[in-house]
Design a protein around this motif. Structure first.
Motif, PDB file in Angstrom:
ATOM      1  N   GLY A   1     -87.686   9.289 108.947  1.00 11.40           N
ATOM      2  CA  GLY A   1     -88.841   9.700 108.154  1.00 11.40           C
ATOM      3  C   GLY A   1     -89.563  10.902 108.713  1.00 11.40           C
ATOM      4  N   ARG A   2     -88.999  11.538 109.739  1.00 14.85           N
ATOM      5  CA  ARG A   2     -89.648  12.697 110.362  1.00 14.85           C
ATOM      6  C   ARG A   2     -88.849  13.970 110.112  1.00 14.85           C
ATOM      7  N   LYS A   3     -89.463  15.089 110.490  1.00 15.46           N
ATOM      8  CA  LYS A   3     -88.804  16.386 110.439  1.00 15.46           C
ATOM      9  C   LYS A   3     -88.232  16.697 111.819  1.00 15.46           C
ATOM     10  N   ALA A   4     -87.134  17.452 111.839  1.00 17.70           N
ATOM     11  CA  ALA A   4     -86.489  17.766 113.115  1.00 17.70           C
ATOM     12  C   ALA A   4     -85.618  19.008 112.961  1.00 17.70           C
ATOM     13  N   THR A   5     -85.134  19.502 114.093  1.00 22.18           N
ATOM     14  CA  THR A   5     -84.144  20.566 114.106  1.00 22.18           C
ATOM     15  C   THR A   5     -83.096  20.226 115.158  1.00 22.18           C
TER      16      THR A   5
ATOM     17  N   ALA B   1     -83.036  26.025 110.578  1.00 21.91           N
ATOM     18  CA  ALA B   1     -83.439  27.429 110.706  1.00 21.91           C
ATOM     19  C   ALA B   1     -84.538  27.595 111.753  1.00 21.91           C
ATOM     20  N   ARG B   2     -85.283  26.542 112.023  1.00 25.66           N
ATOM     21  CA  ARG B   2     -86.388  26.634 112.964  1.00 25.66           C
ATOM     22  C   ARG B   2     -85.932  26.326 114.388  1.00 25.66           C
ATOM     23  N   ILE B   3     -86.542  26.994 115.337  1.00 21.39           N
ATOM     24  CA  ILE B   3     -86.217  26.754 116.743  1.00 21.39           C
ATOM     25  C   ILE B   3     -86.949  25.522 117.264  1.00 21.39           C
ATOM     26  N   LEU B   4     -88.195  25.331 116.861  1.00 26.47           N
ATOM     27  CA  LEU B   4     -88.981  24.167 117.276  1.00 26.47           C
ATOM     28  C   LEU B   4     -89.528  23.448 116.059  1.00 26.47           C
ATOM     29  N   VAL B   5     -89.451  22.126 116.076  1.00 31.72           N
ATOM     30  CA  VAL B   5     -90.077  21.308 115.043  1.00 31.72           C
ATOM     31  C   VAL B   5     -90.819  20.167 115.733  1.00 31.72           C
ATOM     32  N   ARG B   6     -92.110  20.077 115.475  1.00 33.47           N
ATOM     33  CA  ARG B   6     -92.919  18.988 116.023  1.00 33.47           C
ATOM     34  C   ARG B   6     -93.362  18.080 114.880  1.00 33.47           C
ATOM     35  N   ASP B   7     -93.112  16.799 115.021  1.00 34.59           N
ATOM     36  CA  ASP B   7     -93.542  15.832 114.014  1.00 34.59           C
ATOM     37  C   ASP B   7     -93.990  14.570 114.740  1.00 34.59           C
ATOM     38  N   GLY B   8     -95.297  14.333 114.725  1.00 36.12           N
ATOM     39  CA  GLY B   8     -95.832  13.190 115.445  1.00 36.12           C
ATOM     40  C   GLY B   8     -95.566  13.325 116.935  1.00 36.12           C
ATOM     41  N   PRO B   9     -95.053  12.279 117.572  1.00 39.75           N
ATOM     42  CA  PRO B   9     -94.800  12.352 119.028  1.00 39.75           C
ATOM     43  C   PRO B   9     -93.477  13.005 119.384  1.00 39.75           C
TER      44      PRO B   9
ATOM     45  N   ASP C   1     -87.929  27.460 124.737  1.00 38.07           N
ATOM     46  CA  ASP C   1     -89.051  27.364 123.803  1.00 38.07           C
ATOM     47  C   ASP C   1     -89.683  25.974 123.857  1.00 38.07           C
ATOM     48  N   LEU C   2     -88.819  24.965 123.943  1.00 31.26           N
ATOM     49  CA  LEU C   2     -89.303  23.593 124.037  1.00 31.26           C
ATOM     50  C   LEU C   2     -90.154  23.395 125.281  1.00 31.26           C
ATOM     51  N   MET C   3     -89.702  23.944 126.411  1.00 32.04           N
ATOM     52  CA  MET C   3     -90.431  23.754 127.657  1.00 32.04           C
ATOM     53  C   MET C   3     -91.774  24.468 127.654  1.00 32.04           C
TER      54      MET C   3
ATOM     55  N   ARG D   1     -89.947  32.872 120.039  1.00 26.74           N
ATOM     56  CA  ARG D   1     -89.110  32.945 118.846  1.00 26.74           C
ATOM     57  C   ARG D   1     -89.454  31.782 117.932  1.00 26.74           C
ATOM     58  N   SER D   2     -89.355  31.993 116.631  1.00 23.21           N
ATOM     59  CA  SER D   2     -89.684  30.920 115.699  1.00 23.21           C
ATOM     60  C   SER D   2     -88.494  30.447 114.891  1.00 23.21           C
ATOM     61  N   SER D   3     -87.406  31.221 114.891  1.00 24.99           N
ATOM     62  CA  SER D   3     -86.284  30.901 114.016  1.00 24.99           C
ATOM     63  C   SER D   3     -84.952  31.131 114.729  1.00 24.99           C
ATOM     64  N   GLN D   4     -83.976  30.275 114.408  1.00 29.38           N
ATOM     65  CA  GLN D   4     -82.612  30.518 114.860  1.00 29.38           C
ATOM     66  C   GLN D   4     -81.722  30.918 113.683  1.00 29.38           C
ATOM     67  N   ALA D   5     -82.368  31.184 112.522  1.00 31.67           N
ATOM     68  CA  ALA D   5     -81.612  31.522 111.317  1.00 31.67           C
ATOM     69  C   ALA D   5     -80.757  32.764 111.501  1.00 31.67           C
ATOM     70  N   ARG D   6     -81.268  33.762 112.203  1.00 34.14           N
ATOM     71  CA  ARG D   6     -80.528  35.017 112.359  1.00 34.14           C
ATOM     72  C   ARG D   6     -79.263  34.859 113.195  1.00 34.14           C
ATOM     73  N   TYR D   7     -79.149  33.747 113.939  1.00 37.75           N
ATOM     74  CA  TYR D   7     -77.988  33.536 114.800  1.00 37.75           C
ATOM     75  C   TYR D   7     -76.890  32.705 114.126  1.00 37.75           C
TER      76      TYR D   7
END
Length: 320
Positions: free
Chosen positions: A132-136, A157-165, A177-179, A204-210
């Motif tokens: 039920g959460r968002k992730a990458t 497409a996103r490098i980081l996704v935060r959803d709840g904990p 980026d996570l660290m 960076r905000s996206s990995q789409a270009r890669y």
């Protein structure tokens, strides 16, 4: 004092683990100079010693069976060194991995925040933490992830996704980026900013270009055929109806197949393919933005500039 616990598993990506520990060490050094509170860092495993993907052996500070619940502010799972859905399935069948997932599920029910990058996002999903959460995750594993975990909203497409904990990151080196995000949370934004400066970490905000869609794990062959047709007709006006007719499918069937494999509509799929080619031309040629726009089917270079900024998080000139 806040506590960061790093879960280590057999086969983990060596650079992902070292990035985790080195970034935390640098952040602690920076924080100490400014008189900020320190962070306790420890490793934990389901057995006494683990072997990394490169064959190095590591003795964990703690074993899961001896750990007390609710002692961690953050639990970090470095990227796993598995590059296919089959390898991940074999990893999940191991006894030590099952014990690690049970521990993660219990910790996730408490106050701990949990982070993972690359294929380690599969571990969180397998433990039920992402339902039920968002992730990458790593972009090439996106179709396999969607097939395994339909209850998770994936945005590769996103490098980081935060959803709840839960905090997830893309391919292996997105651990950087996570660290930084975790350092910001436990030691403050100023320490995270200085850490990025010292370690030369670009935001960076996206990995789409890669992304290279022909390198996706278990991609639908209909999607591969659609991609080939799009590539051959990039400069021309293109419709979903024309694409579905070329593939001898109804528009509804085509949409269902593309959305199941990529998570986006056929129109968005066509747009991303055009943008991928535009980025490649900008990186490898001296063509003007107007010429690039014409080659990938955009008569207005302004529209291409806006799309690149929106999808990749950078300007066209940055890709040069």
């Amino acid at each position: 004092m806040k506590t960061v616990t790093v879960l280590v598993l057999d086969g983990m990506f060596d650079s992902s683990l070292s990035i985790t520990l080195d970034t935390l060490r640098a952040a602690q050094s920076i924080a100490a100079r400014g008189g900020a509170p320190q962070v306790r860092v420890r490793t934990i495993a389901a057995k006494a010693c683990v072997t990394t993907g490169a064959g190095l052996r590591l003795k964990a500070d703690l074993q899961i069976k001896a750990a007390k619940q609710a002692e961690s502010d953050w639990i970090i799972v470095p990227g796993l060194g598995y590059r296919s859905d089959r390898e991940l399935g074999e990893c999940f069948a191991r006894g030590d991995t099952r014990r690690a997932m049970s521990w993660l599920a219990a910790e996730g029910a408490g106050k701990a925040k949990i982070a993972a990058s690359c294929s380690a996002a599969f571990l969180l999903a397998q433990a039920g933490l992402l339902n039920g959460r968002k992730a990458t995750t790593a972009w090439w594993l996106a179709p396999a992830f969607r097939a395994r975990y339909p209850d998770v909203t994936l945005d590769e497409a996103r490098i980081l996704v935060r959803d709840g904990p839960c905090l997830t990151a893309g391919a292996a080196l997105s651990q950087l980026d996570l660290m930084l995000a975790i350092v910001s949370d436990v030691l403050g934004e100023s320490v995270a900013h200085l850490c990025s400066r010292y370690l030369l970490i670009d935001q960076r905000s996206s990995q789409a270009r890669y992304m290279m869609r022909d390198r996706l794990e278990h991609v639908d062959q209909t999607v591969v055929a659609a991609e080939r047709w799009i590539d051959a007709h990039l400069a021309r006006p293109m419709t979903v109806t024309a694409l579905s007719s070329e593939l001898a499918l109804s528009p509804k069937t085509l949409a269902r197949r593309i959305e199941a494999a990529t998570g986006v509509s056929p129109i968005k799929f066509i747009q991303r393919r055009r943008l991928s080619h535009a980025a490649h031309l900008l990186e490898t040629t001296a063509l003007s933005i107007e010429a690039v726009a014409a080659r990938v089917g955009y008569q207005d270079s302004t529209a291409l500039r806006k799309l690149i900024k929106r999808e990749f998080g950078v300007t066209p000139s940055t890709l040069r």
